[in-house]
Design an enzyme around this catalytic site. Structure first.
Site, PDB file in Angstrom:
ATOM      1  N   HIS A 288       0.599  -1.244   0.011  1.00 24.48           N
ATOM      2  CA  HIS A 288       0.103   0.096   0.079  1.00 24.48           C
ATOM      3  C   HIS A 288       0.821   1.161  -0.126  1.00 24.48           C
ATOM      4  O   HIS A 288       0.629   2.126  -0.735  1.00 24.48           O
ATOM      5  CB  HIS A 288      -0.828   0.220   1.165  1.00 24.48           C
ATOM      6  CG  HIS A 288      -1.920   0.977   1.213  1.00 24.48           C
ATOM      7  ND1 HIS A 288      -2.756   1.359   0.004  1.00 24.48           N
ATOM      8  CD2 HIS A 288      -2.194   2.237   2.087  1.00 24.48           C
ATOM      9  CE1 HIS A 288      -3.711   2.220   0.315  1.00 24.48           C
ATOM     10  NE2 HIS A 288      -3.463   2.906   1.560  1.00 24.48           N
ATOM     11  N   HIS A 298       1.832  12.067   2.511  1.00 23.36           N
ATOM     12  CA  HIS A 298       2.540  10.854   2.951  1.00 23.36           C
ATOM     13  C   HIS A 298       3.855  10.591   2.768  1.00 23.36           C
ATOM     14  O   HIS A 298       4.596   9.449   2.642  1.00 23.36           O
ATOM     15  CB  HIS A 298       1.883   9.515   2.301  1.00 23.36           C
ATOM     16  CG  HIS A 298       0.244   9.590   2.384  1.00 23.36           C
ATOM     17  ND1 HIS A 298      -0.225   9.615   3.747  1.00 23.36           N
ATOM     18  CD2 HIS A 298      -0.680   9.615   1.595  1.00 23.36           C
ATOM     19  CE1 HIS A 298      -1.639   9.582   3.795  1.00 23.36           C
ATOM     20  NE2 HIS A 298      -1.955   9.628   2.404  1.00 23.36           N
TER      21      HIS A 298
END
Length: 434
Positions: A288, A298
């Site tokens: 992921h 992120h």
């Protein structure tokens, strides 16, 4: 003459030219609405299939009737079922929510490249699927971070137009986020595609749904989306592998332990030791959280997993790594240890299936030397493994409901480049290390 009007006019022309060259994204779309409808309690719902070892398929569905049988009748002619298989069932509770009966039935052995018709639980509609081919070419549809929005529907519509054999999903499926009924609506949303081609998925952060002291993580995901972890020697549904045609695919878990002392790491070493690159010249890995990401979203979240596992994947000559999490698209050169490397993997971030959180628009500039193409748009990818040496990757942007092919590249396998042979001793050293 006053120069201000001329300057203003030139600025307007310049802005117009720049705007015309840039991709203008359509406005965001709302979450899909699923009206409640009363259905017979024994009616099979949320039907999806997944590969379950050599020549076998797992059929999964739910019923509200807890006494409904976990049988699948199937055959190669519509309405004529020459075989029947008995499966297992499970259910789970989540605070005030109680799931229906979740059935998992493995059918087979099946012939390659063949259309099968099947019925779940002895009643309800007939479904059909086509098994993947025994050899090249084989095509994968790829889309992560799906959710349940108008963009999700557009992505699914575009994938349906693709002539593919297997769907790969690198995490974040339903975006239920503790609202368990959203798992049910997601299952209904994807049923037309997921009942016709195998969906091979791994978990993302939105699958956790853990409540400290009350509920362990991944209870819903593990109950509903059982993957072939037992068939591949894994002790966890969060990481497993499978082989199809000439491809060995490894699905890893970004949200379970992955350091060199973990069960996942030990399983990965054991799995890689069994890979025969003569039989499966292509090695593809999915998880992921991306390791190579030039989007501001992120940043750094995959660094610890990368530090633990990249040396092993590099030594094993992994060809392609597919990830999600970042809601945008990005493709790299072959890369390893933070820089371009002709014997490294091509990393592709494709967390742009249509989620409700929206796109990640901000990128780091200038872009890293390893980044080839990046764009914050919803879409899906298609990976066609043509033969043992060449694969064709395309990314299709969802633009005004038309699948625009925005990025494409031919990828040469590391087997054909000689990298696998060069790193054979390096891989053996890592695999035999305690």
């Amino acid at each position: 003459m006053d120069p201000k009007p001329i300057i203003t006019f030139l600025l307007l022309i310049s802005a117009t030219v720049i705007a015309a060259q840039e991709y203008v994204r359509p406005p965001p779309r709302k979450a899909l609405h699923f009206p409640w409808s009363r259905k017979p309690s024994s009616l099979p719902q949320q039907v999806h299939i997944s590969l379950a070892g050599d020549k076998h398929m797992r059929v999964t569905w739910t019923t509200n009737d807890k006494s409904a049988p976990s049988i699948v009748e199937y055959g190669t002619s519509s309405g004529k079922y020459s075989s029947v298989a008995q499966g297992e069932s499970t259910s789970y509770s989540y605070l005030l929510y109680r799931s229906g009966k979740i059935h998992h039935t493995v059918i087979g052995p099946l012939e390659h490249g063949t259309v099968y018709f099947y019925q779940c639980g002895g009643q309800g509609p007939e479904f059909q699927f086509k098994t993947p081919p025994a050899q090249f070419p084989i095509t994968f549809a790829v889309a992560g971070d799906m959710g349940q929005t108008g963009w999700t529907k557009s992505t699914l519509d575009h994938i349906e137009q693709c002539k593919y054999d297997v769907h790969l999903l690198p995490g974040d499926l339903s975006y239920a986020d503790y609202m368990q009924s959203r798992w049910d609506t997601f299952g209904e949303l994807v049923q037309p595609l997921a009942s016709a081609r195998p969906w091979m998925v791994t978990q993302g952060n939105h699958e956790k749904e853990n409540i400290p002291l009350l509920k362990d993580g991944f209870a819903s995901y593990n109950s509903r989306w059982k993957m072939p972890y037992e068939e591949s020697g894994s002790s966890s549904n969060l990481y497993y592998s499978f082989e199809v045609a000439g491809v060995h695919a490894i699905m890893l878990g970004s949200y379970t332990d992955y350091d060199e002392y973990s069960d996942q790491y030990r399983w990965l070493k054991a799995d890689l030791s069994k890979v025969d690159r003569q039989k499966t010249p292509w090695l593809v890995v999915l998880f992921h959280v991306p390791w190579y990401n030039s989007n501001k979203a992120h940043q750094g979240e995959g660094d610890s997993m990368m530090a633990a596992m990249e040396p092993l994947l590099y030594a094993a000559s992994v060809d392609i790594v597919l990830t999600g999490h970042v809601h945008a698209y990005e493709r790299t050169k072959r890369v390893n240890s933070g820089k371009s490397d002709t014997c490294g993997a091509v990393h592709i971030t494709i967390g742009d299936g249509g989620n409700r959180e929206g796109l990640a628009h901000k990128y780091i500039n200038p872009s890293p030397e390893w980044s080839v193409f990046r764009e914050a748009s919803f879409g899906h990818g298609e990976l066609k493994i043509v033969n043992s040496t060449h694969a064709f990757w395309t990314w299709h942007r969802n633009d005004d409901d038309e699948p625009v092919r925005s990025d494409q590249v031919w990828i040469t396998s590391l087997v054909s480049s000689g990298c696998v042979a060069e790193k054979r001793y390096e891989l053996r050293s890592i695999l035999v290390a305690p």
